[in-house]
Design an enzyme around this catalytic site. Structure first.
Site, PDB file in Angstrom:
ATOM      1  N   PHE A 165       2.443   8.647   4.568  1.00 23.25           N
ATOM      2  CA  PHE A 165       3.772   8.375   5.108  1.00 23.25           C
ATOM      3  C   PHE A 165       4.738   7.974   4.001  1.00 23.25           C
ATOM      4  CE2 PHE A 165       7.138   5.907   6.920  1.00 23.25           C
ATOM      5  CZ  PHE A 165       7.365   6.442   8.181  1.00 23.25           C
ATOM      6  N   GLY A 166       4.292   7.121   3.120  1.00 20.17           N
ATOM      7  CA  GLY A 166       5.148   6.597   2.060  1.00 20.17           C
ATOM      8  C   GLY A 166       4.625   5.263   1.580  1.00 20.17           C
ATOM      9  N   VAL A 167       5.531   4.419   1.117  1.00 19.58           N
ATOM     10  CA  VAL A 167       5.160   3.121   0.555  1.00 19.58           C
ATOM     11  C   VAL A 167       5.399   2.033   1.597  1.00 19.58           C
ATOM     12  CG1 VAL A 167       5.609   1.450  -1.287  1.00 19.58           C
ATOM     13  CG2 VAL A 167       5.752   3.899  -1.757  1.00 19.58           C
ATOM     14  N   ASP A 209      -5.481   9.172  16.652  1.00 19.82           N
ATOM     15  CA  ASP A 209      -5.762   8.893  15.241  1.00 19.82           C
ATOM     16  C   ASP A 209      -6.480   7.559  15.062  1.00 19.82           C
ATOM     17  OD1 ASP A 209      -5.837   9.629  12.589  1.00 19.82           O
ATOM     18  OD2 ASP A 209      -3.841   8.849  12.118  1.00 19.82           O
ATOM     19  N   GLY A 242       0.833  -1.201   0.000  1.00 18.34           N
ATOM     20  CA  GLY A 242       0.000   0.000   0.000  1.00 18.34           C
ATOM     21  C   GLY A 242       0.864   1.247   0.000  1.00 18.34           C
ATOM     22  N   GLU A 243       0.193   2.375  -0.124  1.00 19.93           N
ATOM     23  CA  GLU A 243       0.892   3.658  -0.143  1.00 19.93           C
ATOM     24  C   GLU A 243      -0.003   4.717   0.465  1.00 19.93           C
ATOM     25  OE1 GLU A 243       3.236   6.593  -3.315  1.00 19.93           O
ATOM     26  OE2 GLU A 243       2.135   4.830  -4.018  1.00 19.93           O
ATOM     27  N   LYS A 258       7.641  -0.095   6.244  1.00 24.95           N
ATOM     28  CA  LYS A 258       7.098   1.203   5.837  1.00 24.95           C
ATOM     29  C   LYS A 258       8.253   2.183   5.653  1.00 24.95           C
ATOM     30  CE  LYS A 258       4.621   3.465   8.920  1.00 24.95           C
ATOM     31  NZ  LYS A 258       3.464   3.858   9.752  1.00 24.95           N
TER      32      LYS A 258
END
Length: 442
Positions: free
Chosen positions: A97-99, A216, A93-94, A121
């Site tokens: 935050f990033g990939v 969150d 996933g992406e 991550k």
């Protein structure tokens, strides 16, 4: 075990030094860790009053004092080996935050290492999150251990490379299961189980020697293993709770639109009751099978809380809005108990919300009832009989009944008399408006 990620965009607003403008970004990829409050050697300074080490102030501070027990420090070359050179088909996933990549850490990566499936991550330096969030996740998950928090296995902090390595959660996020259009396997009992595990994770954080506010909670940040055991993930926005005679923490507004508590959005005052509100939103989503915010729905239903909360204690209208995929799986008593719990958690008055320890107690009774019901159903089906656990609620034209069967009037607004009305336009305006940098705790 599984990794949490979201392929679908969500509204996530934050005012930070890295982003002074309003941002609309994707969910961060997330992975969860186990939690039992452990002490570890001090990182970044002397231990805090709670006995836990103070968090590292910056990357150099972390690199010079890498003192987290049971958390490995990997090199970037090892991470490349674990992900087969970050192969595109290893991407899980992406997000903001990033990939996120799947991977395996074994003897080919580090001599003598027991083969372990992981989710890795990688921080995108141009993404919506930065070193502050990365450090927060390392700090909290490096110190906290509990069955309902995702386990941080290790991290990589070399030059410009920031990676986090988590246990692999095989079923992924609650989000991808709950909002699946077809083939949803989340039965009533599984949803109660997931809600209970999430509640236990929050109760642990709130009850720690130095309380932690998660900040969150959302379906994308709840990960599931192969047995539908749930764990909280992504601690990038977590915050130490108030201490001493403080009643709240004053901070910039961050989080995901639709989950943030109204008083936090309006004032920036953060407490554990802010997490309780987010849990109420989560319960509502699980009851109805609908997202907290969805502009594809009719106008009055865009905001799930505003539309559905007034119906939660209306025993005639409530069954009409419950996720139809759970038909026949619950009793009226169980449904009303969960609905009443969600109603309390979503109170606009923070003091009107229950503690997470109380939420756990309520859900524990439902889990026990659910296990007994499943056993009864299994026995009946084995004998060639069928049973419907859902019962139509009795008509009540004069008012509504609470869980104990006592009659009570329902305010037309859906709020108790002690709750103040909050203007929706003002709410949204406050959420997306720029704010000053984070202030000191008061």
């Amino acid at each position: 075990m599984g990794v949490c990620f979201s392929a679908q965009g969500q509204f996530q607003f934050s005012q930070s030094q890295n982003s002074q403008k309003k941002t609309l970004g994707k969910n961060s990829a997330v992975y969860q860790m186990n939690t039992d409050c452990k002490e570890s050697s001090a990182v970044g300074g002397k231990p805090s009053p709670s006995g836990l080490p103070l968090p590292p102030k910056n990357i150099k501070d972390l690199q010079s004092n890498p003192g987290y027990e049971n958390v490995d420090i990997f090199t970037y070359e090892e991470m490349k080996l674990a992900t087969k050179q970050f192969r595109p088909d290893y991407i899980l996933g992406e997000g903001g935050f990033g990939v996120v990549y799947k991977g395996v850490v074994d003897e080919n990566v580090r001599a003598g290492y027991k083969s372990t499936k992981v989710a890795i991550k990688e921080l995108n330096p141009e993404g919506f999150q930065g070193d502050r969030e990365w450090l927060a996740e390392v700090n909290y998950l490096g110190q906290l251990s509990h069955p309902n928090l995702v386990k941080l296995i290790g991290y990589c902090c070399e030059d410009d490379h920031r990676l986090l390595v988590y246990e692999y959660m095989s079923l992924g996020s609650l989000e991808k299961h709950l909002f699946r259009r077809v083939g949803c396997t989340l039965t009533w009992s599984k949803r109660v189980k997931i809600a209970l595990h999430a509640a236990k994770g929050l109760a642990f954080l709130h009850g720690a020697e130095r309380s932690v506010i998660y900040r969150d909670l959302k379906t994308a940040n709840i990960l599931l293993d192969e047995c539908y055991n749930a764990k909280l993930a992504d601690f990038g926005l977590a915050k130490d709770g108030p201490s001493g005679d403080q009643t709240h923490v004053s901070t910039r507004v961050m989080g995901t639109y639709g989950y943030a508590a109204p008083e936090y959005v309006m004032t920036g005052h953060l407490t554990s009751r802010s997490d309780v509100y987010g849990f109420g939103v989560l319960l509502l989503e699980m009851l109805l099978g609908k997202r907290a915010m969805d502009k594809s729905r009719p106008c009055r239903e865009h905001n799930l809380v505003e539309w559905a909360r007034p119906l939660l204690n209306h025993n005639k209208k409530l069954p009409r809005i419950i996720d139809p995929r759970m038909d026949g799986q619950y009793t009226t008593k169980a449904l009303m108990k969960v609905a009443d719990l969600a109603y309390q958690c979503l109170s606009q008055n923070p003091k009107g919300r229950p503690l997470m320890s109380h939420v756990v107690e309520v859900l524990e009774t439902l889990k026990e009832d659910g296990n007994a019901q499943e056993e009864v159903m299994a026995n009946l089906h084995s004998r060639g009989k069928s049973v419907t656990l859902y019962e139509a609620a009795p008509s009540d034209s004069q008012g509504t009944r609470n869980v104990d069967g006592q009659r009570r009037r329902r305010p037309e607004s859906g709020r108790s008399k002690s709750e103040a009305s909050i203007d929706t336009d003002q709410y949204v305006s406050a959420l997306v408006s720029d704010s000053d940098p984070e202030s000191t705790k008061i």
